[in-house]
Design a protein around this motif. Structure first.
Motif, PDB file in Angstrom:
ATOM      1  N   ILE A 124       0.849  -1.193   0.000  1.00  0.00           N
ATOM      2  CA  ILE A 124       0.000   0.000   0.000  1.00  0.00           C
ATOM      3  C   ILE A 124       0.881   1.238   0.000  1.00  0.00           C
ATOM      4  N   CYS A 125       0.903   1.934  -1.127  1.00  0.00           N
ATOM      5  CA  CYS A 125       1.715   3.151  -1.267  1.00  0.00           C
ATOM      6  C   CYS A 125       0.835   4.374  -1.028  1.00  0.00           C
ATOM      7  N   LYS A 143       8.355  10.010 -16.937  1.00  0.00           N
ATOM      8  CA  LYS A 143       7.550   8.910 -17.470  1.00  0.00           C
ATOM      9  C   LYS A 143       7.472   7.712 -16.523  1.00  0.00           C
ATOM     10  N   ARG A 144       8.018   7.850 -15.344  1.00  0.00           N
ATOM     11  CA  ARG A 144       7.970   6.752 -14.378  1.00  0.00           C
ATOM     12  C   ARG A 144       6.529   6.520 -13.943  1.00  0.00           C
ATOM     13  N   ASN A 145       6.095   5.279 -13.991  1.00  0.00           N
ATOM     14  CA  ASN A 145       4.735   4.918 -13.612  1.00  0.00           C
ATOM     15  C   ASN A 145       4.796   3.727 -12.664  1.00  0.00           C
ATOM     16  N   LEU A 146       4.402   3.952 -11.424  1.00  0.00           N
ATOM     17  CA  LEU A 146       4.527   2.909 -10.400  1.00  0.00           C
ATOM     18  C   LEU A 146       3.711   1.669 -10.750  1.00  0.00           C
ATOM     19  N   LEU A 147       2.514   1.873 -11.277  1.00  0.00           N
ATOM     20  CA  LEU A 147       1.667   0.727 -11.613  1.00  0.00           C
ATOM     21  C   LEU A 147       2.290  -0.107 -12.735  1.00  0.00           C
ATOM     22  N   GLN A 148       2.801   0.555 -13.755  1.00  0.00           N
ATOM     23  CA  GLN A 148       3.425  -0.162 -14.862  1.00  0.00           C
ATOM     24  C   GLN A 148       4.658  -0.920 -14.391  1.00  0.00           C
ATOM     25  N   LEU A 149       5.421  -0.290 -13.494  1.00  0.00           N
ATOM     26  CA  LEU A 149       6.618  -0.930 -12.968  1.00  0.00           C
ATOM     27  C   LEU A 149       6.267  -2.232 -12.253  1.00  0.00           C
ATOM     28  N   CYS A 150       5.226  -2.181 -11.425  1.00  0.00           N
ATOM     29  CA  CYS A 150       4.819  -3.374 -10.666  1.00  0.00           C
ATOM     30  C   CYS A 150       4.163  -4.419 -11.569  1.00  0.00           C
ATOM     31  N   LYS A 151       3.390  -3.949 -12.535  1.00  0.00           N
ATOM     32  CA  LYS A 151       2.749  -4.883 -13.468  1.00  0.00           C
ATOM     33  C   LYS A 151       3.788  -5.624 -14.301  1.00  0.00           C
ATOM     34  N   SER A 152       4.904  -4.964 -14.594  1.00  0.00           N
ATOM     35  CA  SER A 152       5.967  -5.619 -15.359  1.00  0.00           C
ATOM     36  C   SER A 152       6.587  -6.769 -14.572  1.00  0.00           C
ATOM     37  N   ASP A 154       4.653  -8.707 -12.802  1.00  0.00           N
ATOM     38  CA  ASP A 154       3.493  -9.595 -12.648  1.00  0.00           C
ATOM     39  C   ASP A 154       2.809  -9.415 -11.293  1.00  0.00           C
ATOM     40  N   VAL A 155       2.700  -8.164 -10.862  1.00  0.00           N
ATOM     41  CA  VAL A 155       1.988  -7.855  -9.625  1.00  0.00           C
ATOM     42  C   VAL A 155       0.759  -7.020  -9.982  1.00  0.00           C
ATOM     43  N   LYS A 156      -0.391  -7.533  -9.647  1.00  0.00           N
ATOM     44  CA  LYS A 156      -1.644  -6.817  -9.917  1.00  0.00           C
ATOM     45  C   LYS A 156      -1.601  -5.474  -9.190  1.00  0.00           C
ATOM     46  N   SER A 157      -1.831  -4.379  -9.922  1.00  0.00           N
ATOM     47  CA  SER A 157      -1.658  -3.053  -9.357  1.00  0.00           C
ATOM     48  C   SER A 157      -2.833  -2.145  -9.710  1.00  0.00           C
ATOM     49  N   THR A 158      -3.278  -1.391  -8.729  1.00  0.00           N
ATOM     50  CA  THR A 158      -4.431  -0.515  -8.898  1.00  0.00           C
ATOM     51  C   THR A 158      -4.171   0.812  -8.208  1.00  0.00           C
ATOM     52  N   LYS A 159      -4.715   1.882  -8.787  1.00  0.00           N
ATOM     53  CA  LYS A 159      -4.581   3.207  -8.193  1.00  0.00           C
ATOM     54  C   LYS A 159      -5.959   3.776  -7.898  1.00  0.00           C
ATOM     55  N   VAL A 160      -6.107   4.395  -6.738  1.00  0.00           N
ATOM     56  CA  VAL A 160      -7.357   5.043  -6.386  1.00  0.00           C
ATOM     57  C   VAL A 160      -7.525   6.274  -7.276  1.00  0.00           C
ATOM     58  N   ASN A 183      -3.463 -16.036  -3.362  1.00  0.00           N
ATOM     59  CA  ASN A 183      -2.166 -16.170  -2.701  1.00  0.00           C
ATOM     60  C   ASN A 183      -1.059 -15.507  -3.528  1.00  0.00           C
ATOM     61  N   LYS A 184      -1.354 -14.283  -3.998  1.00  0.00           N
ATOM     62  CA  LYS A 184      -0.406 -13.526  -4.799  1.00  0.00           C
ATOM     63  C   LYS A 184      -0.323 -12.091  -4.264  1.00  0.00           C
ATOM     64  N   PRO A 185       0.785 -11.407  -4.528  1.00  0.00           N
ATOM     65  CA  PRO A 185       0.910 -10.025  -4.081  1.00  0.00           C
ATOM     66  C   PRO A 185       0.119  -9.073  -4.968  1.00  0.00           C
ATOM     67  N   ALA A 186      -0.180  -7.907  -4.438  1.00  0.00           N
ATOM     68  CA  ALA A 186      -0.834  -6.848  -5.205  1.00  0.00           C
ATOM     69  C   ALA A 186      -0.393  -5.507  -4.626  1.00  0.00           C
ATOM     70  N   LEU A 187      -0.568  -4.461  -5.432  1.00  0.00           N
ATOM     71  CA  LEU A 187      -0.197  -3.118  -4.983  1.00  0.00           C
ATOM     72  C   LEU A 187      -1.365  -2.162  -5.148  1.00  0.00           C
ATOM     73  N   LEU A 188      -1.576  -1.343  -4.121  1.00  0.00           N
ATOM     74  CA  LEU A 188      -2.591  -0.302  -4.150  1.00  0.00           C
ATOM     75  C   LEU A 188      -1.902   1.038  -3.941  1.00  0.00           C
ATOM     76  N   GLU A 189      -2.002   1.923  -4.948  1.00  0.00           N
ATOM     77  CA  GLU A 189      -1.419   3.254  -4.823  1.00  0.00           C
ATOM     78  C   GLU A 189      -2.534   4.266  -4.556  1.00  0.00           C
ATOM     79  N   ILE A 190      -2.313   5.108  -3.558  1.00  0.00           N
ATOM     80  CA  ILE A 190      -3.306   6.096  -3.171  1.00  0.00           C
ATOM     81  C   ILE A 190      -2.658   7.470  -3.133  1.00  0.00           C
TER      82      ILE A 190
END
Length: 277
Positions: A124-125, A143-152, A154-160, A183-190
């Protein structure tokens, strides 16, 4: 708001690991306000026996597994906690950090190993757009994108995308279910914001590192204030009910400070107990 949502959505045996801004996370995990304030005062009744202070809270009874003043330091610990969770228990690890921590090597390494080993960690960022007085621009490529970085990785990533508590609740609920069920990691950016100074209860607008226009924009986005107004419009709450809530909170805070101030300091003979280096 983030912390309160995670409390509603987490289970008793889920673990929380936090940053130097850990107070809300600790209370959300069911921590005691009295014990937290006693800890800040360095008293033996504190949740860390008076040895952790404001930035190093821990309460094993609540599965609040610690916090750290070192930026990014707690992220790999959150991943490590996931080794003891997952397939059999369906318990997960909630790992909180700020935007500055995503610039640390420990962040990439933690995302990488969590994805490789399929560890049930929700990253949780809480991106408040500033590291002390530095905005994102001088710290990160455009051009840095946290979601794209994590998706690359293979981590499911979502932003509020908005600041409606109801939408945030549903989004968080779906992501937590994903981590728990698969049973996999995921990232939530807020994207969030601090209205006061970097460290302290005052305003620091005189430093001119951010504009008054920007501050007013984020004040209008305040999810707590907007949700309160929404409930008032829907006649779920009225001013009498709100005053009762505020009064109850004020009493709890006053009583907790009184408890902390009256509590005793640890004995000198216990100085080295529960300390590690």
């Amino acid at each position: 708001v983030v912390a309160s949502m995670m409390r509603v959505l987490s289970k008793l045996n889920d673990s929380f690991i936090s940053t130097h801004r850990c107070h809300a996370h600790y209370l959300a995990k069911g921590g005691s306000l009295k014990r937290m304030l006693a800890e800040i005062y360095g008293k033996k009744e504190g949740c860390s026996l008076g040895r952790g202070g404001s930035m190093h809270l821990i309460d094993l009874k609540k599965n609040f597994m610690g916090s750290s003043a070192i930026v990014g330091n707690s992220i790999p610990i959150g991943v490590g906690l996931s080794f003891n969770q997952g397939v059999k228990t369906k318990d997960i690890s909630f790992t909180f950090f700020g935007d500055g921590a995503t610039e640390e090597g420990a962040f990439y390494e933690s995302i990488n190993i969590a994805s490789t080993l399929k560890l049930p960690t929700l990253f949780i960022c809480e991106n408040n757009l500033y590291s002390v007085y530095s905005s994102l621009e001088p710290r990160q490529p455009k051009k840095r994108n946290l979601l794209q970085l994590c998706k690359s990785l293979d981590v499911k990533s979502t932003k509020v995308q908005d600041y409606d508590i109801s939408n945030f609740y549903n989004l968080s609920k779906n992501l937590i279910s994903y981590v728990r069920d698969y049973n996999k990691p995921a990232l939530l950016e807020i994207n969030t914001y601090r209205f006061l100074e970097h460290c302290g209860p005052n305003n620091d607008d005189d430093l001119n590192y951010r504009t008054k226009k920007e501050i007013k924009l984020w004040e209008k986005r305040c999810p707590i204030e907007n949700y309160k107004n929404k409930l008032v419009r829907q006649k779920v709450l009225d001013q009498k009910h709100l005053d009762k809530i505020y009064n109850k909170i004020d009493i709890e805070i006053t009583n907790s400070f009184t408890y902390a101030k009256k509590s005793k300091f640890p004995k000198k003979s216990k100085l080295m107990k529960d300390i590690y280096a």
